[in-house]
Motif scaffolding. Structure first.
Motif, PDB file in Angstrom:
ATOM      1  N   PHE A 144      57.572 -51.988 -21.997  1.00  0.00           N
ATOM      2  CA  PHE A 144      56.257 -51.388 -21.797  1.00  0.00           C
ATOM      3  C   PHE A 144      56.320 -50.163 -20.890  1.00  0.00           C
ATOM      4  CE2 PHE A 144      53.042 -54.959 -22.903  1.00  0.00           C
ATOM      5  CZ  PHE A 144      53.743 -55.225 -24.070  1.00  0.00           C
ATOM      6  N   GLY A 145      57.247 -50.180 -19.927  1.00  0.00           N
ATOM      7  CA  GLY A 145      57.366 -49.032 -19.023  1.00  0.00           C
ATOM      8  C   GLY A 145      57.679 -47.755 -19.770  1.00  0.00           C
ATOM      9  N   ASN A 146      58.669 -47.803 -20.662  1.00  0.00           N
ATOM     10  CA  ASN A 146      59.020 -46.629 -21.465  1.00  0.00           C
ATOM     11  C   ASN A 146      57.878 -46.222 -22.380  1.00  0.00           C
ATOM     12  OD1 ASN A 146      61.635 -46.100 -20.537  1.00  0.00           O
ATOM     13  ND2 ASN A 146      62.517 -47.686 -21.832  1.00  0.00           N
ATOM     14  N   ALA A 147      57.171 -47.197 -22.934  1.00  0.00           N
ATOM     15  CA  ALA A 147      56.048 -46.894 -23.821  1.00  0.00           C
ATOM     16  C   ALA A 147      54.928 -46.183 -23.063  1.00  0.00           C
ATOM     17  CB  ALA A 147      55.522 -48.179 -24.455  1.00  0.00           C
ATOM     18  N   LEU A 148      54.673 -46.601 -21.820  1.00  0.00           N
ATOM     19  CA  LEU A 148      53.627 -45.966 -21.010  1.00  0.00           C
ATOM     20  C   LEU A 148      54.008 -44.543 -20.625  1.00  0.00           C
ATOM     21  CD1 LEU A 148      52.685 -48.925 -18.630  1.00  0.00           C
ATOM     22  CD2 LEU A 148      51.283 -47.989 -20.470  1.00  0.00           C
ATOM     23  N   TYR A 172      57.295 -61.070  -7.483  1.00  0.00           N
ATOM     24  CA  TYR A 172      56.720 -59.913  -6.797  1.00  0.00           C
ATOM     25  C   TYR A 172      57.007 -58.576  -7.484  1.00  0.00           C
ATOM     26  CZ  TYR A 172      61.401 -59.194  -4.770  1.00  0.00           C
ATOM     27  OH  TYR A 172      62.746 -58.976  -4.589  1.00  0.00           O
ATOM     28  N   SER A 173      58.138 -58.449  -8.150  1.00  0.00           N
ATOM     29  CA  SER A 173      58.506 -57.163  -8.741  1.00  0.00           C
ATOM     30  C   SER A 173      57.498 -56.642  -9.774  1.00  0.00           C
ATOM     31  CB  SER A 173      59.903 -57.258  -9.366  1.00  0.00           C
ATOM     32  OG  SER A 173      60.307 -56.003  -9.861  1.00  0.00           O
ATOM     33  N   PRO A 174      56.945 -57.507 -10.666  1.00  0.00           N
ATOM     34  CA  PRO A 174      55.993 -56.982 -11.668  1.00  0.00           C
ATOM     35  C   PRO A 174      54.737 -56.372 -11.068  1.00  0.00           C
ATOM     36  CG  PRO A 174      56.803 -59.148 -12.314  1.00  0.00           C
ATOM     37  CD  PRO A 174      57.267 -58.923 -10.911  1.00  0.00           C
ATOM     38  N   ILE A 175      54.415 -56.701  -9.828  1.00  0.00           N
ATOM     39  CA  ILE A 175      53.190 -56.184  -9.203  1.00  0.00           C
ATOM     40  C   ILE A 175      53.222 -54.660  -9.111  1.00  0.00           C
ATOM     41  CG2 ILE A 175      51.779 -56.214  -7.104  1.00  0.00           C
ATOM     42  CD1 ILE A 175      52.833 -59.038  -6.567  1.00  0.00           C
ATOM     43  N   GLY A 176      54.424 -54.090  -8.916  1.00  0.00           N
ATOM     44  CA  GLY A 176      54.528 -52.638  -8.750  1.00  0.00           C
ATOM     45  C   GLY A 176      54.949 -51.881  -9.997  1.00  0.00           C
ATOM     46  N   THR A 177      54.964 -52.557 -11.149  1.00  0.00           N
ATOM     47  CA  THR A 177      55.446 -51.916 -12.382  1.00  0.00           C
ATOM     48  C   THR A 177      54.621 -50.701 -12.758  1.00  0.00           C
ATOM     49  OG1 THR A 177      56.275 -54.031 -13.222  1.00  0.00           O
ATOM     50  CG2 THR A 177      55.918 -52.279 -14.826  1.00  0.00           C
ATOM     51  N   VAL A 178      53.313 -50.849 -12.799  1.00  0.00           N
ATOM     52  CA  VAL A 178      52.428 -49.750 -13.221  1.00  0.00           C
ATOM     53  C   VAL A 178      52.505 -48.594 -12.237  1.00  0.00           C
ATOM     54  CG1 VAL A 178      50.027 -49.064 -13.609  1.00  0.00           C
ATOM     55  CG2 VAL A 178      50.877 -51.252 -14.504  1.00  0.00           C
ATOM     56  N   ARG A 233      55.026 -47.616 -10.474  1.00  0.00           N
ATOM     57  CA  ARG A 233      56.253 -46.867 -10.726  1.00  0.00           C
ATOM     58  C   ARG A 233      56.138 -46.006 -11.978  1.00  0.00           C
ATOM     59  NH1 ARG A 233      58.339 -51.710  -8.337  1.00  0.00           N
ATOM     60  NH2 ARG A 233      58.358 -52.826 -10.327  1.00  0.00           N
ATOM     61  N   VAL A 234      55.435 -46.493 -12.988  1.00  0.00           N
ATOM     62  CA  VAL A 234      55.211 -45.710 -14.205  1.00  0.00           C
ATOM     63  C   VAL A 234      54.365 -44.473 -13.902  1.00  0.00           C
ATOM     64  CG1 VAL A 234      53.981 -45.696 -16.420  1.00  0.00           C
ATOM     65  CG2 VAL A 234      55.482 -47.605 -15.841  1.00  0.00           C
ATOM     66  N   LEU A 235      53.319 -44.635 -13.098  1.00  0.00           N
ATOM     67  CA  LEU A 235      52.443 -43.506 -12.756  1.00  0.00           C
ATOM     68  C   LEU A 235      53.202 -42.420 -12.001  1.00  0.00           C
ATOM     69  CD1 LEU A 235      49.223 -45.475 -11.704  1.00  0.00           C
ATOM     70  CD2 LEU A 235      49.593 -44.152 -13.807  1.00  0.00           C
ATOM     71  N   LEU A 236      54.078 -42.817 -11.100  1.00  0.00           N
ATOM     72  CA  LEU A 236      54.899 -41.837 -10.399  1.00  0.00           C
ATOM     73  C   LEU A 236      55.843 -41.111 -11.358  1.00  0.00           C
ATOM     74  CD1 LEU A 236      55.841 -43.889  -7.194  1.00  0.00           C
ATOM     75  CD2 LEU A 236      54.334 -41.895  -7.294  1.00  0.00           C
ATOM     76  N   SER A 237      56.408 -41.841 -12.291  1.00  0.00           N
ATOM     77  CA  SER A 237      57.331 -41.251 -13.255  1.00  0.00           C
ATOM     78  C   SER A 237      56.616 -40.263 -14.168  1.00  0.00           C
ATOM     79  CB  SER A 237      57.994 -42.357 -14.081  1.00  0.00           C
ATOM     80  OG  SER A 237      58.932 -41.825 -14.987  1.00  0.00           O
ATOM     81  N   ARG A 238      55.413 -40.602 -14.604  1.00  0.00           N
ATOM     82  CA  ARG A 238      54.651 -39.698 -15.488  1.00  0.00           C
ATOM     83  C   ARG A 238      54.306 -38.386 -14.803  1.00  0.00           C
ATOM     84  NH1 ARG A 238      52.146 -41.151 -20.264  1.00  0.00           N
ATOM     85  NH2 ARG A 238      50.469 -39.661 -19.828  1.00  0.00           N
ATOM     86  N   LYS A 239      54.086 -38.458 -13.489  1.00  0.00           N
ATOM     87  CA  LYS A 239      53.776 -37.240 -12.724  1.00  0.00           C
ATOM     88  C   LYS A 239      55.042 -36.483 -12.327  1.00  0.00           C
ATOM     89  CE  LYS A 239      51.326 -39.165  -9.471  1.00  0.00           C
ATOM     90  NZ  LYS A 239      50.468 -39.298  -8.259  1.00  0.00           N
ATOM     91  N   LEU A 240      56.198 -37.000 -12.753  1.00  0.00           N
ATOM     92  CA  LEU A 240      57.490 -36.432 -12.361  1.00  0.00           C
ATOM     93  C   LEU A 240      57.636 -36.387 -10.841  1.00  0.00           C
ATOM     94  CD1 LEU A 240      57.894 -33.474 -14.924  1.00  0.00           C
ATOM     95  CD2 LEU A 240      58.569 -35.873 -15.152  1.00  0.00           C
ATOM     96  N   ASP A 241      57.032 -37.395 -10.177  1.00  0.00           N
ATOM     97  CA  ASP A 241      57.136 -37.521  -8.725  1.00  0.00           C
ATOM     98  C   ASP A 241      58.307 -38.454  -8.412  1.00  0.00           C
ATOM     99  OD1 ASP A 241      56.953 -37.904  -6.029  1.00  0.00           O
ATOM    100  OD2 ASP A 241      54.926 -38.746  -6.038  1.00  0.00           O
TER     101      ASP A 241
END
Length: 482
Positions: free
Chosen positions: A65-69, A127-133, A135-143
């Motif tokens: 899902f991370g790659n898809a987002l 606990y790790s899945p809590i921060g999945t989204v 991390r995706v938002l940061l990646s999309r912003k190229l941050d």
């Protein structure tokens, strides 16, 4: 996004990812020296077993899902919330399953401590899945600056906890607890920095889109994870925990440069190339540059590490780890191709060809069965030499499929990276010849290192390699600014 803007963001992203990865590399390298001196090969062998099953279960928790987002052009709250609920539910299921099978695993390997070890290690799925989204938002912003800083802080924290616990006699629990605490702190910091929370309920439409892309990724990543981790499974079963510990340390040192470059390339190239997925010419141009620069960075690192293996191991972690020298030398030749694989496979994902991705993984894993069987019957070294051959074959398979989608034939790709490969191989061979001298390892290490660097610079100056000249000019410009 303009070409100049994309180039600027790519450079910035690469800078921060390299800063993150190589800071982590340095910290991990240093803590590894202390821990290996205080712990035994058997300790490392025991902790390597649950790590295998955690890695495999982690594929389901992400679900692709991370790659898809990251790839989706228009993202909405339903997509993010659906991904969050999925990750949390699957993470909980993974923990329950691993909790229940831990007694069976302890009996299978005849290592009783595996039962509590697995149950504690698997807490990461809660606990790790809590921060999945986030991390995706940061990646999309190229941050890449924010996660880089978070990662370095967590690595330092893990280093302190691990060394203190190992010194005070906690043994293998020093490795487990330090990693667990650092992961929890990293998730909390990410939640604080990216203050996102689910604002909608489950969306069937969003799930269908994410699952349509991600289900092929699960299959591909599952095959890849099983293959990458099946070696410890078999070594742990058919050899001793000490043998597995020796292999684990050799693999760990080989992975440091390769996996760090691999991590940088994967995390930066995927969102960058996704931005220009509809412009084939720009895609091909940036893809080609990434291939050449990656080879220029990773080939010298891995081959020089192979040449320096003997003095490095004996100086850093003492003679009790001497059996891992030959394993490290072989693994460097196999893992040097990983970052190149990452770019080729990322291109398939960017263009939406997760079906090609899955097909490739099936083909590569079928032909990889041979070395595993060789390892069971002939020994670990023979298995690793087989993995070198498989890695080289995998490169041609990956480049063939990816090059077919843009105007960049596989033979052109090979021509682009061949000068770097041959130069690195020549320098490493000369360095390795020096290591055969009957001198003190404390004298050999600096001589080999200085000789290798000088030889590489000399050859690159003579052949005028474009990647070398570009980086050289960049270095001169930075010095002039200062």
């Amino acid at each position: 996004m303009s070409q100049d803007s994309l180039k600027s963001q790519t450079k910035k992203g690469l800078y921060w990812k390299f800063a993150e990865q190589f800071s982590n590399y340095g910290i991990q390298f240093i803590i590894g020296i202390f821990m290996a001196r205080m712990l035994s090969p058997e300790d490392y062998g025991i902790t390597a077993i649950p790590a295998v099953f955690i890695a495999i279960a982690g594929i389901f928790a992400d679900g692709g899902f991370g790659n898809a987002l990251v790839r989706k052009p228009e993202l909405n709250e339903k997509d993010l919330s659906t991904s969050f609920y999925y990750s949390m539910a699957i993470g909980l299921c993974c923990y329950i399953i691993l909790f229940c099978v831990s007694p069976w695993m302890a009996d299978f390997y005849n290592v009783p401590i595996l039962k509590p070890l697995m149950r504690v290690t698997a807490l990461s799925f809660l606990y790790s899945p809590i921060g999945t989204v986030q991390r995706v938002l940061l990646s999309r912003k190229l941050d890449f600056q924010t996660p880089a800083k978070i990662s370095v802080v967590c690595r330092l924290l893990a280093a302190v906890i691990g060394i203190v616990m190992a010194y005070t006699g906690y043994g293998i629990w020093a490795l487990v607890i330090s990693s667990l605490v650092a992961g929890i702190i990293g998730t909390l910091i990410t939640l604080f920095v990216v203050r996102w929370y689910p604002k909608t309920g489950w969306s069937k439409e969003s799930f269908n889109y994410l699952w349509g892309f991600g289900n092929k990724m699960i299959g591909s990543q599952l095959l890849d994870s099983i293959y990458n981790n099946i070696t410890p499974i078999f070594i742990g079963k058919y050899y001793t925990p000490t043998d597995l510990g020796v292999y684990n340390r050799a693999e760990g040192y080989a992975k440091m440069p390769s996996q760090n470059v691999h991590g940088v390339i994967s995390s930066v190239t995927y969102p960058v190339l996704s931005k220009i997925q509809d412009d084939v010419d720009r895609l091909a141009y940036n893809y080609r540059r990434m291939i050449r620069v990656t080879a220029f960075i990773v080939f010298p690192l891995m081959l020089m590490l192979s040449a320096l293996s003997r003095p490095l191991i004996l100086i850093m972690i003492t003679a009790k780890w001497e059996p891992c020298i030959i394993l490290l030398q072989i693994l460097c030749f196999s893992m040097m191709w990983w970052p190149i694989h990452a770019i080729n496979l990322n291109l398939l994902l960017v263009l939406g060809r997760s079906d090609y991705f899955f097909k490739l993984e099936i083909i590569k894993k079928i032909i990889a069965v041979g070395p595993i069987m060789i390892g069971i019957y002939c020994g670990i070294e023979y298995m690793l030499w087989g993995s070198v051959v498989i890695s080289f074959i995998a490169y041609f398979l990956n480049s063939y499929y990816s090059a077919g989608l843009i105007d960049y034939p596989a033979i052109d790709q090979l021509k682009d990276i061949l000068p770097t490969f041959l130069t690195s191989l020549t320098v490493a061979f000369i360095m390795w010849c020096v290591s055969l001298l009957d001198w003190s390892v404390y004298l050999l290490l600096p001589i080999q290192l200085v000789l290798g660097i000088l030889l590489a610079f000399f050859i690159y100056e003579k052949i005028k390699l474009p990647e070398y000249l570009e980086l050289k000019q960049l270095g001169i410009s930075l010095l002039k600014r200062k």
